[in-house]
Enzyme design. Structure first.
Site: not given
Length: 329
Positions: A119, A143, A147
């Site tokens: 991402s 988040y 990643k």
């Protein structure tokens, strides 16, 4: 690529199902491994679906022993930024610990090729726009941290001398639906802007919230690089072909190289659907950078990726057509 055995973790979800569709059309042998927490069985158009969780080591290892994949694609992650801020440990377990389980099963099986769904959140608030793959990893939410952590795991595994090779694709904002209308976004509580705007146009939600109108952008709202889901799916196929052909481990941005503000997206949705809907200004959400736009020259030049649907109105149109099909079904 034809005949390649590919295990797709999370292949019943939004992006994974579009990739599975293209893999199937390319003649690959596919096994989809998905717990169906957000994915849909009917979205798996090709291959064999095994309902399983990445936390279930026994089932995972059994699948690897029996299917013996040549490559693994990993889409089975939690992806909602505000939720990651509220429940960080849940995100670290699903996105990091479960990826570790997947990589260990892959290592034991002898599979050496891995494609990772990463991402743009790994960049945090980049100093330069458009952002290149060489920009430092500086995520500003859990988040993005998960990643980035997985990307470091992949880097270290590839450097260990075991023969493991990977491609990490850093997505920007994915939207739209299969132009043929067979699959699309089908989650019960969408958080993505384009989908929520379409739901508002349908009257399924009472209003659309704009989170933050005081960002340092021309109209005060966040700017994002929106990529059609089919173009993103095709990026996975060219990345798979690259690895199968002996390519070394690499990281690529997946975006178009230009962005639209939240207000521009809202205006486009209203124009494409021909429907007005209430829009309410709300405070900023934690973890949202003002601008995220990709420099995607690397994947275009090195892998020959040629996106076909770089048009916000077309992205919205395919999403709207999918939404109307959902209502009719």
């Amino acid at each position: 690529m034809k005949g390649a055995r590919v295990l797709v973790a999370g292949g019943a979800g939004y992006i994974g199902s579009h990739v599975v569709k293209l893999l199937g059309e390319a003649g690959c042998e596919i096994l989809v491994y998905d717990n169906l927490s957000t994915g849909k069985e009917e979205a798996v158009l090709y291959g064999h679906l095994v309902k399983g969780d990445l936390g279930d080591r026994r089932t995972l290892e059994k699948v690897f022993r029996e299917f013996r994949p040549q490559a693994v694609m990993h889409f089975a992650a939690s992806i909602v930024v505000p939720e990651s801020v509220k429940f960080p440990l849940r995100y670290y377990r699903n996105n990091v610990v479960h990826t570790l389980n997947l990589l260990e099963a892959l290592e034991v099986s002898g599979c050496k090729l891995f494609l990772f769904s990463s991402s743009a959140a790994v960049y945090g608030i980049p100093k330069e726009i458009p952002v290149t793959e060489e920009a430092p990893l500086a995520p500003i939410n859990p988040y993005g941290e998960t990643k980035a952590t997985v990307e470091r795991m992949l880097r270290d595994l590839a450097a260990s001398g075991c023969g493991f090779r990977y491609v990490s694709l850093r997505y920007f904002n994915v939207a739209g639906a299969d132009p043929e209308g067979r699959i699309g976004f089908n989650y019960p509580e969408p958080t993505h802007l384009v989908i929520r705007a379409l739901k508002a146009a349908k009257g399924e939600i009472p209003q659309l919230e704009i989170y933050g109108t005081d960002y340092p952008t021309p109209d005060g709202t966040c700017i994002r690089d929106y990529i059609h889901v089919t173009d993103l799916a095709e990026a996975h196929l060219v990345a798979l072909d690259y690895l199968l052909s002996g390519g070394e481990s690499e990281v690529f941005n997946c975006g178009y190289g230009h962005g639209y503000s939240v207000r521009e997206v809202v205006r486009t949705v209203k124009e494409v659907t021909g429907r007005d809907f209430p829009v309410v200004e709300a405070p900023r959400r934690p973890g949202d950078p003002p601008i995220l736009v990709a420099d995607s020259r690397k994947i275009r030049e090195k892998l020959g990726w040629k996106p076909r649907y770089d048009d916000l109105a077309f992205i919205v149109k395919t999403g709207w057509e999918w939404e109307t099909r959902l209502s009719a079904s």
